[in-house]
Design a protein around this motif. Structure first.
Motif, short mmCIF file in Angstrom:
data_model
loop_
_atom_site.label_atom_id
_atom_site.label_comp_id
_atom_site.label_asym_id
_atom_site.label_seq_id
_atom_site.Cartn_x
_atom_site.Cartn_y
_atom_site.Cartn_z
N ALA A 167 19.35 68.94 14.83
CA ALA A 167 20.28 69.42 15.86
C ALA A 167 20.80 70.79 15.48
O ALA A 167 20.84 71.72 16.30
CB ALA A 167 21.42 68.42 16.03
N LEU A 168 21.19 70.93 14.20
CA LEU A 168 21.70 72.22 13.75
C LEU A 168 20.61 73.28 13.80
O LEU A 168 20.87 74.43 14.15
CB LEU A 168 22.24 72.09 12.33
CG LEU A 168 23.65 71.51 12.27
CD1 LEU A 168 23.99 71.06 10.86
CD2 LEU A 168 24.67 72.55 12.72
N ALA A 169 19.40 72.88 13.46
CA ALA A 169 18.29 73.83 13.51
C ALA A 169 18.08 74.33 14.94
O ALA A 169 17.87 75.52 15.17
CB ALA A 169 17.02 73.18 12.98
N LEU A 170 18.15 73.38 15.88
CA LEU A 170 18.00 73.77 17.28
C LEU A 170 19.08 74.76 17.68
O LEU A 170 18.81 75.79 18.31
CB LEU A 170 18.12 72.51 18.15
CG LEU A 170 16.85 72.00 18.81
CD1 LEU A 170 17.08 70.61 19.35
CD2 LEU A 170 16.45 72.92 19.94
N PHE A 171 20.31 74.45 17.29
CA PHE A 171 21.41 75.35 17.62
C PHE A 171 21.21 76.71 16.96
O PHE A 171 21.46 77.75 17.54
CB PHE A 171 22.76 74.75 17.18
CG PHE A 171 23.26 73.69 18.11
CD1 PHE A 171 23.25 73.89 19.48
CD2 PHE A 171 23.74 72.48 17.63
CE1 PHE A 171 23.72 72.91 20.35
CE2 PHE A 171 24.19 71.51 18.48
CZ PHE A 171 24.19 71.72 19.84
N LYS A 172 20.75 76.65 15.74
CA LYS A 172 20.58 77.90 15.01
C LYS A 172 19.52 78.78 15.69
O LYS A 172 19.68 80.00 15.79
CB LYS A 172 20.17 77.61 13.57
CG LYS A 172 20.17 78.87 12.74
CD LYS A 172 19.99 78.62 11.29
CE LYS A 172 19.72 79.94 10.61
NZ LYS A 172 20.41 80.22 9.44
N ILE A 173 18.45 78.13 16.13
CA ILE A 173 17.40 78.91 16.78
C ILE A 173 17.89 79.47 18.13
O ILE A 173 17.53 80.57 18.53
CB ILE A 173 16.14 78.04 16.94
CG1 ILE A 173 15.51 77.82 15.56
CG2 ILE A 173 15.13 78.68 17.87
CD1 ILE A 173 14.42 76.81 15.50
N GLU A 200 30.80 74.89 10.31
CA GLU A 200 30.58 75.25 8.92
C GLU A 200 29.32 76.08 8.73
O GLU A 200 29.32 77.09 8.03
CB GLU A 200 30.48 73.95 8.11
CG GLU A 200 30.32 74.15 6.63
CD GLU A 200 30.00 72.82 5.95
OE1 GLU A 200 29.19 72.81 5.03
OE2 GLU A 200 30.55 71.78 6.39
N LYS A 201 28.24 75.65 9.37
CA LYS A 201 26.94 76.30 9.13
C LYS A 201 26.69 77.47 10.09
O LYS A 201 25.96 78.39 9.74
CB LYS A 201 25.81 75.28 9.29
CG LYS A 201 25.89 74.10 8.35
CD LYS A 201 25.22 74.43 7.03
CE LYS A 201 25.33 73.26 6.08
NZ LYS A 201 24.99 73.62 4.72
N LEU A 202 27.20 77.37 11.29
CA LEU A 202 26.96 78.43 12.27
C LEU A 202 28.30 78.91 12.83
O LEU A 202 28.61 78.71 14.00
CB LEU A 202 26.08 77.91 13.41
CG LEU A 202 24.77 77.20 13.02
CD1 LEU A 202 24.21 76.43 14.17
CD2 LEU A 202 23.76 78.22 12.53
N PRO A 203 29.09 79.54 11.99
CA PRO A 203 30.47 79.89 12.40
C PRO A 203 30.53 80.79 13.63
O PRO A 203 31.41 80.63 14.48
CB PRO A 203 31.04 80.59 11.16
CG PRO A 203 29.86 80.95 10.32
CD PRO A 203 28.79 79.97 10.62
N LYS A 204 29.59 81.71 13.75
CA LYS A 204 29.60 82.63 14.90
C LYS A 204 29.43 81.86 16.19
O LYS A 204 30.16 82.05 17.16
CB LYS A 204 28.44 83.63 14.75
CG LYS A 204 28.87 84.99 14.29
CD LYS A 204 27.75 85.98 14.55
CE LYS A 204 27.48 86.84 13.35
NZ LYS A 204 26.16 87.47 13.39
N VAL A 231 13.71 75.69 9.35
CA VAL A 231 15.16 75.86 9.50
C VAL A 231 15.87 74.59 9.07
O VAL A 231 16.84 74.61 8.31
CB VAL A 231 15.50 76.21 10.96
CG1 VAL A 231 17.01 76.35 11.11
CG2 VAL A 231 14.80 77.47 11.39
N ALA A 232 15.38 73.46 9.55
CA ALA A 232 16.09 72.20 9.34
C ALA A 232 16.15 71.82 7.86
O ALA A 232 17.16 71.33 7.39
CB ALA A 232 15.40 71.10 10.13
#
Lengths: 208, 908
Positions: free
Chosen positions: B837-843, B781-785, B877-878
């Motif tokens: 976790a999402l922030a880590l993935f996003k970075i 949902e948040k990081l579709p790419k 980010v988080a």
């Protein structure tokens, strides 16, 4: 997935690089992480931090005609992490089942792992049995012959290893590498200097 | 602000905190003379030397605060419940409902002040010891470099550690001459006398550096000429003798001038001059002569002083000459002299300080005098007006009396004439008289009564004043003690400062020597033994690593020394430069206003929220924001305890006191029975394998291992459903870094039973597995790419993220970051883990998207932490970029996957 990765060849290189997924399984505190650390970094910690979930590391070894890159999944040993193991051994081309030669129970557990892999993992998986902590052989409760016989019965590679002294650590990974299916050879095998160099480095770092 | 470094086990101290708080009125006089009276919630806490006030009793943010460390307290017994705090030229007037309450507050304020003062005292007592640095002075280096060199030994740079060589000129002079008293007469010095006007205070730092902060060119030069001892001697002799001579000459000239004046005056002024000079009376003559005598005496005195000085100089020079051959002795002698000079310098600057202080005091006193004079003036003015008023009133009265008598008389006149009128008028007049008498009597009576009442009141007042007096006496004694200790501390600090400065210059001179060497290695007189450089390098490498405590940080984590010894000097230099830059950066940050504000807001929170007096912390958006900025390490234990207590207080009440101990006993008896327990066995296996990078945990007999065992054993019997799961050892160990044993147990209870959803650590880890599926959805949902990329390569995120969730990132991130994540996790719960976790993935996303194979993605994700710079960027980010982040979505998804997993018999 596995087959695709195994076939990846480095274009233009003198020999090919093959990637293989390898998983370490075994009871808690038998030395799985220590084996990997010794193999990958040449280090040994008496009190290696216990693994949660799994740890991922890579190491490359050179064979006569190919370079093999191991993607190693070092799993957690505690019983309750057992249910997660399929996630890690799924699609693995190689597995090392580790037990502690001073702990009979861990050997029994290893046998269970072998059974599970035979039943659920890829059919062509190369399996090795490692009796770790060979440096404390005086406290041994699992006899070499017993384990060796079991390994022969199940067509497993078998070695007694010691992450502490680095005995047989590289050897067992090399043995696995040699048993792995490398695609048809392309071009001439290159000189021995190239092939042996990384291995020598490893040995050097291990013998410290 | 007392950002006391968090010692390794702070919690024990915090238990004894006694605090006072309550509503008080603050009375403020505004600029126009308007007096406002506002009600605030005031809170005082042992741990901080500030009095904070808030709008309301359960506020997180404070309205204001006042430092108590240098404050004085006073009150006026005539004003009920009112007292004043004087601090930093500011007066804060407060009012409570009763005198009794006031006494309580005053006592609390005093004890807080005392404690803070004692704390600073003990802190200063244990202040840094620099003797180790100064102790190893340059003598060894010096010998090596000076003895083989062909130049005279005094040239060697060792005396530069002394602060007396303040100006750059003197540096040159010093290196050129053997004598510490460098003179202005040196030829090259004369060239730039402009620079000699550098103020003495500033020059200490401008020794080798020019005002622009660059190296002074000349400071690297070697002396052009080396003076022979003879010239030096001669110059010195000139110098020492000339000064007193000049004084004499001056004296004489002034005297003769005054004489001339007296004799010239008549000539210029009046014709009678000659007469007047002759006409000098004997008395005048006596005066003049005695003047002369006294001036001559002065001359004699100064001559004597000059003689003494010259003698001493002579002695010194004699000695130098005697020692001419013996360089060793000479050096020692010079060193001795230099030490004396330094001491003189120190005492001089101390005296200067004292003078300045006294001047300040003087100015202050003058101010008070002015004030007093003004008030006297005002008083006089008011007296005058009052007098005028009285006079006027008297006049009026007189007039009235006059009028009265006139009217009386006038009324008497008709009374004589007309009896009727007198009948009416006279009684009236009498009446007036009588009434006035009555009035006087009545007032007297009233006054008497008032007096009686007054006496009672006055007695009360006297009593009040007596207690006030006692209080103020105590106050004076205490303040005196504080002042004394502060003065001592200041002196100590000054001394330390000098030592450090000396040390600094010493080091600097050595490095400059090296620089010098490399700048012109061919010129004679600049040859340096190769050993010197090596030794310097070794020394610089030795200093930071010498003391054991430097190996770990305050929490006991070993510092990673990512620098491997290298033979390349440039590498070494770059490494140390980076390190120095980091240190400077960190120091700057700690001194920044933002950092101070952050600490202050935490202080304000903690003062009003102790464990014993908990407000509704959980529903406070203010606190949520504050916690998301992280808890200062020194306060972490206290904040964690407050939050943990909030989560488990019902459970604690239910289970009763001593529950933890009973669990421990249970574990003990079970173990004695010898009954086998897989969980206990696993705990024993994991004890030494927990936080191996921390000094408190790295060996089986390390300080915290036993505590860790107790906490895990107790938890195993407290929650037999979970028992022990690998990963809990991490949580307990992290807790033990900031809390005591029992609190760590409750910390674990809070994490497993309150903060994480059910089933996270149970035998099938079903909760954790379900959350991985939730995470996968959230990533999509948040990081579709990223999600699409991973799907294409068949990468399973949970291979990595599972351990993040089970241990709150302890395994992946450095402790400075995961401890801050713990802060937020403790307050907000499991949702924070999704955020991070999402922030880590996003970075990591851009890096992962570049990976083309499953192997490279695995490798990239296994090194996810390498892309995290600091907590701030991660938290940004988080907590901001990922919004909106509704709890409800997570909850629904979780339930969905949980039922799915249960149905399918739980397989990933």
């Amino acid at each position: 997935m596995a087959a695709r990765n195994a076939g990846t060849a480095r274009p233009g290189g003198p020999n090919r690089t093959c990637q293989f997924k390898l998983v370490l399984l075994g009871e808690s505190a038998v030395g799985k992480s220590s084996l990997v650390l010794r193999f990958v970094k040449g280090q040994f910690h008496e009190y290696q931090e216990s693994t949660i979930g799994a740890a991922f590391l890579t190491q490359t070894v050179c064979l006569d005609d190919a370079t093999i890159k191991f993607e190693i999944w070092d799993t957690a040993g505690q019983e309750r992490y057992h249910s997660l193991a399929p996630m890690y051994y799924r699609g693995a081309q190689a597995a090392i089942v580790v037990y502690d030669i001073t702990n009979q129970e861990s050997f029994q557990k290893a046998k269970n792992w072998v059974k599970e892999l035979q039943r659920q993992a890829s059919p062509n998986i190369v399996m090795a049995l490692a009796g770790n902590k060979a440096d404390v052989a005086n406290k041994r409760t699992v006899e070499y012959e017993e384990a060796n016989a079991y390994a022969e019965d199940n067509a497993l590679l078998f070695m007694e290893t010691s992450a502490k002294t680095s005995m047989n650590v590289n050897d067992i990974f090399m043995a696995i590498a040699k048993k792995l299916p490398i695609g048809p050879a392309q071009g001439e095998p290159t000189g021995t200097v190239d092939m042996n160099q990384p291995q020598q480095q490893q040995k050097g770092s291990c013998c410290k | 602000m007392s950002a006391a470094p968090g010692t390794i086990s702070p919690p024990a101290r915090e238990l004894k905190t006694s605090a006072i708080c309550g509503y008080l009125h603050r009375i403020e006089v505004r600029s126009i003379g308007l007096i406002t009276r506002r009600r605030y919630w005031f809170a005082l806490c042992d741990s901080t030397p500030y009095l904070y006030w808030y709008k309301d009793s359960d506020d997180i943010k404070c309205i204001g605060r006042v430092s108590l460390s240098g404050a004085a307290f006073t009150y006026d017994p005539r004003e009920k419940g009112r007292f004043e705090i004087h601090s930093n030229n500011e007066v804060i007037a407060l009012e409570c409902s009763s005198d009794k309450q006031r006494n309580e507050w005053m006592k609390a304020l005093q004890s807080t002040r005392k404690r803070s003062w004692k704390a600073t005292k003990s802190k200063s007592d244990s202040s840094l010891d620099i003797s180790s640095l100064t102790g190893r002075n340059s003598s060894s280096v010096l010998e090596e470099c000076s003895s083989p060199s062909p130049v005279p030994p005094p040239r060697s740079p060792k005396p530069k550690k002394r602060t007396q060589f303040l100006t750059e000129e003197e540096t040159d002079a010093e290196t050129s001459s053997d004598v510490p008293h460098s003179s202005e007469e040196t030829a090259e010095v004369v060239e730039d006398t402009d620079n000699t006007k550098i103020p003495a205070e500033g020059s200490a730092t401008e020794w080798y550096l020019n005002p622009n902060g660059q190296l002074n060119e000349r400071s690297l030069q070697m002396p052009k000429t080396i003076e022979s001892p003879e010239t030096v001697l001669k110059r010195l002799a000139d110098q020492s003798i000339e000064a007193p001579f000049r004084a004499i000459r001056r004296n004489l000239s002034t005297w003769s001038r005054s004489r001339q004046n007296t004799s010239d005056e008549p000539v210029v002024g009046s014709r009678k001059g000659t007469v007047s000079s002759v006409d000098l009376t004997p008395e005048e003559k006596v005066i003049e002569l005695s003047d002369k005598v006294s001036s001559l005496e002065e001359v004699v005195d100064s001559l004597r002083a000059a003689l003494l000085l010259a003698q001493r100089n002579n002695e010194a020079l004699q000695k130098i000459e005697d020692m001419g051959d013996n360089k060793e002795e000479m050096r020692e002698y010079i060193l001795e002299k230099e030490r004396q000079v330094t001491e003189l310098h120190i005492s001089n600057s101390m005296n200067a300080r004292r003078v300045r202080d006294l001047e300040d005091q003087n100015v202050r006193l003058e101010d008070t005098i002015n004030d007093l004079q003004q008030s006297v003036e005002a008083f006089r003015e008011s007296l005058r007006t009052k007098e005028e008023l009285i006079l006027r009133m008297c006049e009026e009265e007189n007039r009235e009396d006059l009028l009265g008598s006139i009217s009386e008389r006038s009324s008497n006149i008709p009374a004589d004439a007309n009896g009727l009128v007198s009948d009416v008028e006279v009684p009236e007049g009498i009446l007036v008289d009588v009434s006035s008498v009555d009035c006087e009597e009545a007032t007297r009576k009233v006054l008497d009564e008032e007096n009686v009442r007054d006496i009672g009141e006055l007695q009360d007042l006297v009593e009040g004043y007596r207690t006030q007096n006692q209080f103020l006496n105590a106050e004076i004694v205490q303040l005196h003690a504080i002042t004394q200790s502060l003065e001592d501390r200041e002196k100590k600090l000054i001394r330390q400062n000098f030592d450090l400065e000396a040390c600094y210059y010493q080091l600097k001179s050595r490095y400059l020597m090296v620089l010098n060497h490399f700048k012109s290695p061919t010129k004679p007189g600049k040859i340096m033994e190769p050993g010197v450089l090596k030794e310097l390098l070794e020394e610089s490498a030795r200093t930071p690593r010498e003391s054991q405590q430097n190996l770990t940080d305050q929490l006991g984590f070993y510092k990673k020394d990512d620098f491997s010894e290298s033979d390349d000097l440039l590498d070494t230099a770059t490494f140390y430069m980076k390190k120095a830059g980091d240190v400077v950066e960190a120091t700057k940050l700690e001194q920044s206003e933002e950092y101070m504000k952050w600490l202050q807001s935490w202080d304000a929170f903690l003062v009003n929220n102790t464990v014993s007096r908990q407000t509704a912390i959980m529903s406070s958006p203010d606190l949520k924001t504050l916690i998301r900025t992280g808890v200062p390490p020194a306060y972490r234990g206290r904040v964690w305890k407050i939050i943990v207590t909030h989560w488990v207080k019902d459970k604690q009440a239910e289970l009763g006191n001593g529950y933890y101990q009973s669990m421990l006993r249970k574990a003990g008896t079970k173990k004695q029975d010898g009954s086998y327990d897989a969980a206990i066995k696993q705990i024993d296996l994991d004890l030494a394998r927990t936080l191996p990078t921390n000094k408190l945990f790295d060996e089986p007999d390390s300080a915290n291992i036993e505590k860790l065992r107790n906490v895990l054993y107790a938890f195993r019997y407290h929650n037999s459903h979970v028992g022990y799961c690998q990963g809990l050892n991490r949580l307990a160990a992290i807790a033990l870094l900031n809390l005591d044993e029992q609190d760590s147990f409750w910390f674990l209870v809070a994490c497993v039973e309150h903060l994480q959803p059910e089933g996270y650590y149970t035998s099938s880890l079903i909760g954790a597995v379900a959350d991985q599926k939730v995470l996968r959805d959230l990533v999509a949902e948040k990081l579709p790419k990223l999600a699409a990329h991973l799907r294409a390569l068949e990468v399973d995120l949970s291979l990595f993220a599972l351990s993040w969730f089970l241990t709150c990132f302890v395994d992946v991130l450095p402790h400075s970051i995961y401890l801050t994540i713990f802060d937020a996790f403790l307050y907000e719960g499991n949702k924070v883990l999704f955020r991070f976790a999402l922030a880590l993935f996003k970075i990591c996303e851009p890096h992962v998207l570049q990976c083309k194979t499953i192997g490279t993605v695995h490798q990239c994700l296994s090194k996810a932490q390498e892309h995290i710079i600091d907590f701030k960027s991660l938290a940004q980010v988080a907590f901001n970029e990922l919004n909106p982040f509704p709890q409800k979505t997570i909850e629904t998804k979780r339930q969905l996957y949980l039922t799915q997993l249960k149905d399918t018999g739980h397989c990933m």
